[in-house]
Enzyme design. Structure first.
Site, PDB file in Angstrom:
ATOM      1  CG  ASP A   5     -41.197  -4.361   0.999  1.00  0.00           C
ATOM      2  OD1 ASP A   5     -40.365  -4.671   0.134  1.00  0.00           O
ATOM      3  OD2 ASP A   5     -41.055  -3.414   1.772  1.00  0.00           O
TER       4      ASP A   5
ATOM      5  CB  CYS B 245     -44.895  -0.718   6.560  1.00  0.00           C
ATOM      6  SG  CYS B 245     -44.070   0.519   5.542  1.00  0.00           S
TER       7      CYS B 245
ATOM      8  CB  CYS C 277     -42.732  -0.804  -1.055  1.00  0.00           C
ATOM      9  SG  CYS C 277     -43.509  -1.991   0.055  1.00  0.00           S
TER      10      CYS C 277
ATOM     11  CB  CYS D  40     -39.311  -1.425   5.056  1.00  0.00           C
ATOM     12  SG  CYS D  40     -40.916  -1.152   5.797  1.00  0.00           S
TER      13      CYS D  40
HETATM   14 FE1  FES Z   1     -42.580  -1.866   1.939  1.00  0.00          FE
HETATM   15 FE2  FES Z   1     -42.598  -0.810   4.309  1.00  0.00          FE
HETATM   16  S1  FES Z   1     -41.735   0.029   2.538  1.00  0.00           S
HETATM   17  S2  FES Z   1     -43.593  -2.585   3.660  1.00  0.00           S
END
Ligand code: FES
Length: 133
Positions: free
Chosen positions: A40, A107, A38, A63
């Site tokens: 992140d 995540c 994602c 997220c």
């Molecule tokens: Fe990226 Fe949860 S969607 S860490």
């Protein structure tokens, strides 16, 4: 899964009121990981003294599940032995949050990986093994 919300109350609570957010100026173990799924990111700061994690803080760009996992993970390792921290898994973090939806398990993996990365950093800085093997 209980209720209409995909997240447990504990996840929501840690997401809206995260513990240990920020950085530690004199940290001696810093880990950073990115989640390729994602994009992140999570950065973990720890202060380790005499084999104990005396403090832990995080900065997470991610997220709600990632923020809740970071918050819970730092709560779980604070005051514990480095050995405990080294063996903590993302399943245990997810369990402590009363579960995560299956699509959000990756995540919580960031929390485990940030921990491992910080312990690697500790070994590089101090020349000491984080955990005696
Ligand atoms: Fe990226 Fe949860 S969607 S860490």
């Amino acid at each position: 899964m209980a209720g209409a919300l995909p997240y447990s109350e504990k996840v929501m609570e840690h997401f809206t009121n995260p513990r240990n957010m920020g950085e530690i100026e004199d940290a001696n173990a810093i880990g950073e990981v990115g989640n390729p799924a994602c994009g992140d990111m999570m950065r973990l700061y720890m202060k380790i003294e005499n084999g104990t994690v005396v403090d832990a803080k995080f900065k997470t760009f991610g997220c709600g599940a990632a923020i809740a996992s970071s918050s819970m993970m730092t709560e779980m390792i604070k005051g514990k032995s480095v050995e405990y921290a080294a063996n903590l898994t993302n399943e245990e973090v997810a369990e402590a949050l009363d579960g995560l939806p299956p699509v959000k398990i990756h995540c919580s993996l960031m929390a485990e990986e940030a921990l491992k990365s910080a312990l690697d950093d500790y070994e590089k800085r101090t020349g000491k093994k984080a955990v005696a093997s």
